[in-house]
Write a protein that holds these residues in place. Sequence first.
Motif, PDB file in Angstrom:
ATOM      1  N   SER A 232       2.703  -1.449  -2.998  1.00  0.00           N
ATOM      2  CA  SER A 232       1.456  -2.174  -3.283  1.00  0.00           C
ATOM      3  C   SER A 232       0.927  -2.792  -1.999  1.00  0.00           C
ATOM      4  CB  SER A 232       1.688  -3.306  -4.287  1.00  0.00           C
ATOM      5  OG  SER A 232       2.387  -2.858  -5.410  1.00  0.00           O
ATOM      6  N   SER A 233      -0.212  -2.349  -1.548  1.00  0.00           N
ATOM      7  CA  SER A 233      -0.818  -2.934  -0.358  1.00  0.00           C
ATOM      8  C   SER A 233      -1.195  -4.387  -0.613  1.00  0.00           C
ATOM      9  CB  SER A 233      -2.078  -2.158   0.036  1.00  0.00           C
ATOM     10  OG  SER A 233      -1.704  -0.924   0.578  1.00  0.00           O
ATOM     11  N   GLY A 234      -0.870  -5.234   0.330  1.00  0.00           N
ATOM     12  CA  GLY A 234      -1.244  -6.644   0.198  1.00  0.00           C
ATOM     13  C   GLY A 234      -0.221  -7.494  -0.536  1.00  0.00           C
ATOM     14  N   PHE A 236       2.935  -8.231   0.219  1.00  0.00           N
ATOM     15  CA  PHE A 236       3.701  -9.132   1.085  1.00  0.00           C
ATOM     16  C   PHE A 236       2.934 -10.435   1.322  1.00  0.00           C
ATOM     17  CE2 PHE A 236       4.692 -10.623   5.450  1.00  0.00           C
ATOM     18  CZ  PHE A 236       6.059 -10.813   5.346  1.00  0.00           C
ATOM     19  N   ALA A 237       1.683 -10.304   1.708  1.00  0.00           N
ATOM     20  CA  ALA A 237       0.888 -11.502   2.001  1.00  0.00           C
ATOM     21  C   ALA A 237       0.781 -12.387   0.761  1.00  0.00           C
ATOM     22  CB  ALA A 237      -0.503 -11.102   2.494  1.00  0.00           C
TER      23      ALA A 237
ATOM     24  N   ARG B   4       3.916   6.591  -2.730  1.00  0.00           N
ATOM     25  CA  ARG B   4       3.365   6.923  -1.421  1.00  0.00           C
ATOM     26  C   ARG B   4       4.378   6.622  -0.318  1.00  0.00           C
ATOM     27  NH1 ARG B   4      -1.850   3.429  -1.358  1.00  0.00           N
ATOM     28  NH2 ARG B   4      -0.517   2.079  -2.603  1.00  0.00           N
ATOM     29  N   PHE B   9       1.244   2.436   4.058  1.00  0.00           N
ATOM     30  CA  PHE B   9       1.267   0.967   3.986  1.00  0.00           C
ATOM     31  C   PHE B   9       1.237   0.294   5.354  1.00  0.00           C
ATOM     32  CE2 PHE B   9       3.206   2.620   0.157  1.00  0.00           C
ATOM     33  CZ  PHE B   9       2.485   1.943  -0.818  1.00  0.00           C
ATOM     34  N   ARG B  79      -4.017  -7.442   5.586  1.00  0.00           N
ATOM     35  CA  ARG B  79      -2.813  -7.213   4.768  1.00  0.00           C
ATOM     36  C   ARG B  79      -1.731  -8.245   5.042  1.00  0.00           C
ATOM     37  NH1 ARG B  79      -2.650  -1.195   4.017  1.00  0.00           N
ATOM     38  NH2 ARG B  79      -4.797  -0.840   3.373  1.00  0.00           N
ATOM     39  N   SER B  80      -1.875  -8.942   6.176  1.00  0.00           N
ATOM     40  CA  SER B  80      -0.840  -9.880   6.581  1.00  0.00           C
ATOM     41  C   SER B  80      -1.281 -11.298   6.241  1.00  0.00           C
ATOM     42  CB  SER B  80      -0.588  -9.714   8.077  1.00  0.00           C
ATOM     43  OG  SER B  80       0.582 -10.386   8.424  1.00  0.00           O
ATOM     44  N   THR B  81      -0.544 -12.267   6.725  1.00  0.00           N
ATOM     45  CA  THR B  81      -0.921 -13.651   6.460  1.00  0.00           C
ATOM     46  C   THR B  81      -0.454 -14.535   7.610  1.00  0.00           C
ATOM     47  OG1 THR B  81      -0.412 -15.602   5.125  1.00  0.00           O
ATOM     48  CG2 THR B  81       1.155 -13.795   5.014  1.00  0.00           C
TER      49      THR B  81
END
Lengths: 400, 499
Positions: A232-234, A236-237, B4, B9, B79-81
Amino acid sequence: MLPLDTKAKLTNWGHAPLLKVADLAEMAVGRFPFERMALDLRSIGQKSAATAELVGLPWAGFIANQDAQLPSGRPGVVLDDRAGIVRPGDVIELQPLRSRVLVRYRRGDASNVLFATEQCNSYCMMCSQPPHDVDDAWRIEQMCELVKLIDADTPSLAISGGEPTLLGAGLNRVIGHCADRLPATPLHVLTNGRRFSAHGYAATFEAAHPALSWGVPLYGDHFCLHDYVVQSSGAFAETIKGLYALHQAGQRIEIRVVLVKPTVERLQELVRYLYRNLPFVEHVALMGIEPTGFAKAHYDDIWIDPADMADALEAAVEFLAARSMAVSLFNLPLCALSRSLWPFARQSISNWKRDYLPPCEGCLVRERCAGFFSWTTDAWTSRAIRTITHHEEGVSCEKH
Amino acid sequence: MKFRGREAFTGSRPYRLLPLRFRRLPWDPSRAFVSSMSGDWLLMEHATLERVIDRVLAADDPVLTDMEARHLIARDIDRSTLAPLLSQYKARKAYLSQGPALHIIVVSLRCHHTCSYCQVSRKPTGASSFDMSEEVANTVVERLFEWPSHTLTVELQGGEPLLHFERVHGLLSRIIERNQREHREIRFVIASTLHDLTDEQVQVLKTYNVQLSTSLDGPEALHNANRPRPERDSHARTLAGIERARATLGPGSVSALTTITRRSLEDPLAIIHEYRRRDFHSISLRPLSPYGFARKTVARTGYSIDEFLAFYRKALEIILSVNHDGYELEEGYASLLLSQLHTPFSHGYVDLRSPTGAGLGAVVYDYDGQVYPSDEARMLAAMGDTSFALGRVEESPRTWLSSPAMRRILDAGVAEALPGCSDCAYVPLCGADPIDHYARQGDPVGHRPTSDFCRKQMGMFDLLLERWELGSDADRRVLEQWALKAPRSTPSDDVSEAG
């Protein structure tokens, strides 16, 4: 392994609710109304004790070995249950169409689960309980009903799924119910934590329950790895932001790391990440794979023999323990672990799905070993599995 | 839904640099220490770092993964934080959250020593005009509770505070009495030579659970040379005081500092063995300060920072071998710096903070009712320079904090904004010391290339990092143990939904 369901002959049931299986002791305590209890006639030794007066009470129904023992015209369950799957104190669900009885709560078991939903917003490669996109909001009501029938001295209770936070405010309701009925029972919710990244949701669980904690998985120290494992993309954040939101809301957090191959390859970096960024987590569980569900389809991508992760596990456990972060190993047999890790290994597999293999016969540490999931096949079995005998030095003096 | 592969990713945007600083390793110039805004760090090839900065690395290069996990770069910011970076930053600066927790009360300037390196400009034992009066003491107690910090460390010092024990006792009892209403967490420390410590005094100290801090400069000859009394029995008296205190207050009740003089440089082994012989498990090797009498005697007792660092390197080896020998002994300043390198936490030490601990972490109440932001500011005042006097005890903390002196300190009090510090890879782990720079260089901002403070800090960080990196597993274990045991400041609340 003791299964959680069994065949049964169900007679005279209109509506089939959740039922507390009662013996005379339960009746004497009087915690539950007769209308919610099924009298287990099997528990009454002498036939004469089942007097007309006793049977005449407004029980929801009766459980017996044979038709003939059931009071005529009253709802009844006939079980062929030599294994003792259904016992007094348990809570059962009747499924008349399938002629089955499901045990929804097992008295005295440390691994009782409230099953929240089949839906999930992640799609993990090693998911043992693949999600289904069905509307099962009815489970909220069922969980609340179930909580009413659970023993007050239950040692622990988990809420799992699927992803329980997809119930939204429904999850608050269930937890609130637990707080009212079972305030002394530690409650552990297994969640991917993603929804807590939404503003304000985590705060709704402040002071929700006196002994509430959350088990949240993390599979990488960076988004590419974690997002890949949970497909699932996103994710982790969202999970990371969710963890900070939970902490901010005063919640207790456990991090659960399933030891899939790509994660084991960065295990040392992952535990460093936990210490540097999430030092407030109360417990870190490093967990062997449960080889069912999606896991079976991804054997080559996720399987790594515990014998081959010995160094990584030892380094990770030592790192966390030295930093006063509690750490445990779940679902890993002792013979596949180096001796220094034994004090961290837990008997983590619920008894209804735990089995042992032929080498476990005569093994000296079987009684404190996690054992194996019942569905473990050769391909998912470590080459290190063996019988540990008293000849091996130090076994008898291990202290826990 | 279909599964996938990893490549699905990795994100779609080019990586970005986050604020980072680097320093070539003195023991291996082909590599660099690279640190993030919050002090997380990585050792890497300098050439690789250049390639990262020039953006010529492929997005899936493994070094980018390590850099991202330490918040040095962000790959796909969508996508990160940045929440972990902010959380780390807040944890690192947690010492700011509650205001000053260290409150130093100078009970008397009298002392029976005539130390040439004395920083505090002591007065002879008969000079009772240098005692804190009861009136001033009572006002100090009122002010103490006007600060917001829930935990308070009250340090009584001098001169020799035990020469004015009546005031010591009075302060302890008044503070505890006042705390019946306040419910603060209070810790008492007394800095003393322990020379004339009596059993009656020890009983009082026990009642108030007082920790003692003393000076032990090494074996008898060195200690007595550094710390002369006419009777030449300073060492024997200090040891007797330590024994007396430990007998009643417990083995861990006394900590000791070693001031390093020129004479000390010659024999680190003797100093360290003295500590082991006297059952200490912590030693603090402290260079001379440029204050008080020390300034006047610099030619006789002084030495360069490089000489100190050479001494320290030898001492560290000896201390490590003592540990490998099975006797636990930590060096206090190394523990502090190692805790900054190896943990994400804040620390409780006021002299190494940014913003500075002067006035923000500590307040000093002098015997005469003057208030200072640090002991160094008080020492400057004793030498006739009152630039950093905050005011008097009759005024409020609010007045002190809005004084011109405090403003001057704050203008030079944030290391990240100081010339020479702002680019330093160690700055997230280091601190600003404007009063020290003023004392040594005549200006609170100071000049880093000629700053002894900076030279010492850089030298210590380099040495400890080198020793850790090149050390055996056993060395690393000892150094990391020091880091992990170092006291932390209050835990942070961390960020929520940020990023």
